[in-house]
Design a protein around this motif. Structure first.
Motif, PDB file in Angstrom:
ATOM      1  N   GLN A 178       7.130  -1.673  -9.035  1.00  0.00           N
ATOM      2  CA  GLN A 178       5.799  -1.721  -9.658  1.00  0.00           C
ATOM      3  C   GLN A 178       4.718  -1.659  -8.590  1.00  0.00           C
ATOM      4  O   GLN A 178       4.886  -2.187  -7.494  1.00  0.00           O
ATOM      5  N   ASP A 179       3.601  -1.040  -8.916  1.00  0.00           N
ATOM      6  CA  ASP A 179       2.469  -1.025  -7.990  1.00  0.00           C
ATOM      7  C   ASP A 179       1.828  -2.419  -7.960  1.00  0.00           C
ATOM      8  O   ASP A 179       1.742  -3.089  -8.995  1.00  0.00           O
ATOM      9  N   ILE A 180       1.394  -2.832  -6.795  1.00  0.00           N
ATOM     10  CA  ILE A 180       0.831  -4.178  -6.619  1.00  0.00           C
ATOM     11  C   ILE A 180      -0.370  -4.428  -7.552  1.00  0.00           C
ATOM     12  O   ILE A 180      -0.521  -5.511  -8.100  1.00  0.00           O
ATOM     13  N   VAL A 181      -1.213  -3.409  -7.764  1.00  0.00           N
ATOM     14  CA  VAL A 181      -2.385  -3.577  -8.637  1.00  0.00           C
ATOM     15  C   VAL A 181      -1.939  -3.854 -10.075  1.00  0.00           C
ATOM     16  O   VAL A 181      -2.469  -4.758 -10.736  1.00  0.00           O
ATOM     17  N   ASP A 182      -0.954  -3.095 -10.545  1.00  0.00           N
ATOM     18  CA  ASP A 182      -0.441  -3.312 -11.905  1.00  0.00           C
ATOM     19  C   ASP A 182       0.149  -4.717 -12.045  1.00  0.00           C
ATOM     20  O   ASP A 182      -0.037  -5.391 -13.068  1.00  0.00           O
ATOM     21  N   ALA A 183       0.866  -5.151 -11.011  1.00  0.00           N
ATOM     22  CA  ALA A 183       1.483  -6.488 -11.039  1.00  0.00           C
ATOM     23  C   ALA A 183       0.415  -7.579 -11.107  1.00  0.00           C
ATOM     24  O   ALA A 183       0.520  -8.521 -11.900  1.00  0.00           O
ATOM     25  N   ILE A 184      -0.634  -7.448 -10.295  1.00  0.00           N
ATOM     26  CA  ILE A 184      -1.718  -8.452 -10.295  1.00  0.00           C
ATOM     27  C   ILE A 184      -2.406  -8.463 -11.666  1.00  0.00           C
ATOM     28  O   ILE A 184      -2.688  -9.526 -12.229  1.00  0.00           O
ATOM     29  N   GLN A 243       9.079  -9.358   3.997  1.00  0.00           N
ATOM     30  CA  GLN A 243       8.960 -10.804   3.748  1.00  0.00           C
ATOM     31  C   GLN A 243       7.671 -11.112   2.964  1.00  0.00           C
ATOM     32  O   GLN A 243       7.698 -11.835   1.963  1.00  0.00           O
ATOM     33  N   ASP A 244       6.557 -10.536   3.425  1.00  0.00           N
ATOM     34  CA  ASP A 244       5.271 -10.728   2.742  1.00  0.00           C
ATOM     35  C   ASP A 244       5.322 -10.168   1.318  1.00  0.00           C
ATOM     36  O   ASP A 244       4.800 -10.772   0.381  1.00  0.00           O
ATOM     37  N   ALA A 245       5.954  -8.995   1.182  1.00  0.00           N
ATOM     38  CA  ALA A 245       6.053  -8.360  -0.136  1.00  0.00           C
ATOM     39  C   ALA A 245       6.832  -9.253  -1.098  1.00  0.00           C
ATOM     40  O   ALA A 245       6.478  -9.384  -2.277  1.00  0.00           O
ATOM     41  N   MET A 246       7.874  -9.893  -0.588  1.00  0.00           N
ATOM     42  CA  MET A 246       8.691 -10.781  -1.407  1.00  0.00           C
ATOM     43  C   MET A 246       7.862 -11.993  -1.873  1.00  0.00           C
ATOM     44  O   MET A 246       7.942 -12.408  -3.040  1.00  0.00           O
ATOM     45  N   ILE A 247       7.033 -12.520  -0.963  1.00  0.00           N
ATOM     46  CA  ILE A 247       6.164 -13.661  -1.307  1.00  0.00           C
ATOM     47  C   ILE A 247       5.170 -13.234  -2.402  1.00  0.00           C
ATOM     48  O   ILE A 247       4.935 -13.967  -3.371  1.00  0.00           O
ATOM     49  N   LEU A 248       4.604 -12.018  -2.255  1.00  0.00           N
ATOM     50  CA  LEU A 248       3.661 -11.516  -3.259  1.00  0.00           C
ATOM     51  C   LEU A 248       4.350 -11.352  -4.616  1.00  0.00           C
ATOM     52  O   LEU A 248       3.792 -11.690  -5.663  1.00  0.00           O
ATOM     53  N   TRP A 249       5.565 -10.831  -4.583  1.00  0.00           N
ATOM     54  CA  TRP A 249       6.301 -10.598  -5.832  1.00  0.00           C
ATOM     55  C   TRP A 249       6.604 -11.938  -6.525  1.00  0.00           C
ATOM     56  O   TRP A 249       6.418 -12.076  -7.723  1.00  0.00           O
ATOM     57  N   GLU A 250       7.033 -12.911  -5.732  1.00  0.00           N
ATOM     58  CA  GLU A 250       7.300 -14.252  -6.284  1.00  0.00           C
ATOM     59  C   GLU A 250       6.022 -14.865  -6.865  1.00  0.00           C
ATOM     60  O   GLU A 250       6.039 -15.503  -7.908  1.00  0.00           O
ATOM     61  N   ALA A 251       4.901 -14.636  -6.161  1.00  0.00           N
ATOM     62  CA  ALA A 251       3.610 -15.178  -6.623  1.00  0.00           C
ATOM     63  C   ALA A 251       3.227 -14.582  -7.975  1.00  0.00           C
ATOM     64  O   ALA A 251       2.585 -15.244  -8.799  1.00  0.00           O
ATOM     65  N   PHE A 310       6.441  -3.840  -1.532  1.00  0.00           N
ATOM     66  CA  PHE A 310       6.302  -4.465  -2.857  1.00  0.00           C
ATOM     67  C   PHE A 310       6.792  -3.501  -3.941  1.00  0.00           C
ATOM     68  O   PHE A 310       7.516  -3.887  -4.855  1.00  0.00           O
ATOM     69  N   GLN A 311       6.374  -2.240  -3.800  1.00  0.00           N
ATOM     70  CA  GLN A 311       6.801  -1.196  -4.749  1.00  0.00           C
ATOM     71  C   GLN A 311       8.332  -1.060  -4.728  1.00  0.00           C
ATOM     72  O   GLN A 311       8.965  -0.959  -5.784  1.00  0.00           O
ATOM     73  N   ASN A 312       8.916  -1.087  -3.521  1.00  0.00           N
ATOM     74  CA  ASN A 312      10.375  -0.966  -3.386  1.00  0.00           C
ATOM     75  C   ASN A 312      11.101  -2.135  -4.050  1.00  0.00           C
ATOM     76  O   ASN A 312      12.111  -1.953  -4.722  1.00  0.00           O
ATOM     77  N   ILE A 313      10.570  -3.342  -3.834  1.00  0.00           N
ATOM     78  CA  ILE A 313      11.230  -4.551  -4.357  1.00  0.00           C
ATOM     79  C   ILE A 313      11.099  -4.649  -5.881  1.00  0.00           C
ATOM     80  O   ILE A 313      12.061  -4.942  -6.586  1.00  0.00           O
TER      81      ILE A 313
END
Length: 318
Positions: free
Chosen positions: A214-220, A169-177, A208-211
């Motif tokens: 992409q790695d979270i750092v690269d996404a940010i 759930q948190d990962a999905m929120i981060l991805w949407e952000a 986050f990687q699964n969804i």
């Protein structure tokens, strides 16, 4: 401990205070004596030396160091004399109240400290400067960068708790952000990164990687910019591997900024009794050259000797 500075065996604060007095009161200051003593005693021993020094000479050791030394060498010797929380407070105060705000210093400290360290640092800040750290962050910084710093400065991260069911759930929120980038999404992003436990965030980053693939750092890095982006990345890197984060910061400070002395001094002093052996190791693994080698190459004189003494380790390893 994985520090490079350990308590000295057969410690005698009175004898050390006497030797420091001799080194400081002489016609020319004996800087080698200062290095030999102050970099080879742990912080609590240095505080006992300062007390013995006051009893013996009726003078304050920090004041005498400031009066007799200059430039970066003075910053190292004086910095070693602060208790850790006071040193953090001192660095934050100068970062916020100097001629220019030093955002990178705020990031390094607030993204990497535990709840307890933040609590102690805020107390020290209030005692030393008679003002509230969070108020100063609020008045001196702005935007989502400020909001994230303010959140970290509360020191309310959950500890030891992990709930696999909410990680996705948190990962999905981060991805949407990272997709939407609205003010509300930025708030959600920093709320999760500043308040979830380290164990929880490890799972969130994996999800986050699964969804996203992409790695979270690269996404940010792709989605945000400026100091807000740097702060978010620092939080993620510190959660993953703090020594690697500080190795990276040291490498940048030495190579990208033509030796950014303040950053090098701050990291060496702040981490010297915590994880500096690990930082040294990560530096060598990641950049191919040792930290010892790079300091030798860029610094000189007593300043270089003091940094290398804190860095420690057998030069043969390098």
């Amino acid at each position: 401990t994985q520090g490079t500075i350990l308590p000295a065996p057969n410690f005698n604060p009175v004898m050390d205070a006497q030797m420091l007095g001799g080194a400081l009161q002489g016609i020319s200051c004996e800087k080698d004596v200062l290095i030999d003593i102050l970099t080879q005693r742990c912080n609590s021993q240095r505080l006992m030396i300062a007390e013995a020094y006051r009893d013996m000479y009726g003078r304050d050791l920090i004041t005498d160091l400031k009066e007799n030394l200059s430039h970066h060498f003075k910053e190292v010797m004086v910095g070693l004399m602060y208790p850790p929380a006071s040193y953090d407070a001192h660095e934050l105060w100068h970062a916020l109240k100097g001629v220019d705000i030093e955002e990178k210093c705020l990031i390094d400290i607030l993204a990497s400290r535990s709840n307890m360290e933040i609590f102690q640092m805020k107390e020290a800040y209030l005692m030393q400067y008679n003002t509230d750290l969070q108020q100063d962050i609020d008045s001196e910084t702005s935007g989502h960068f400020r909001d994230t710093l303010m959140n970290l400065a509360q020191g309310t991260r959950m500890e030891g708790y992990a709930d696999p069911s909410t990680a996705a759930q948190d990962a999905m929120i981060l991805w949407e952000a990272c997709q939407q980038k609205t003010g509300e999404h930025k708030n959600m992003l920093q709320m999760i990164l500043c308040n979830r436990s380290h164990q929880q965030l490890w799972m969130v980053f994996q999800e986050f990687q699964n969804i996203s693939g992409q790695d979270i750092v690269d996404a940010i890095n792709e989605c945000y910019d400026g100091y807000f982006q740097e702060l978010l990345v620092a939080i993620v890197l510190c959660i993953r591997d703090k020594p690697s984060y500080f190795a990276y910061r040291l490498y940048n400070a030495i190579h990208d900024f033509g030796f950014h002395n303040k950053t090098v001094i701050r990291i060496l002093i702040a981490r010297s009794e915590i994880d500096f052996m690990n930082i040294r190791q990560r530096y060598k693994e990641r950049y191919g050259k040792s930290l010892f080698h790079d300091i030798k190459h860029f610094a000189s004189g007593h300043y270089e000797s003091a940094l290398l003494a804190i860095c420690a380790g057998d030069t043969e390893d390098y």
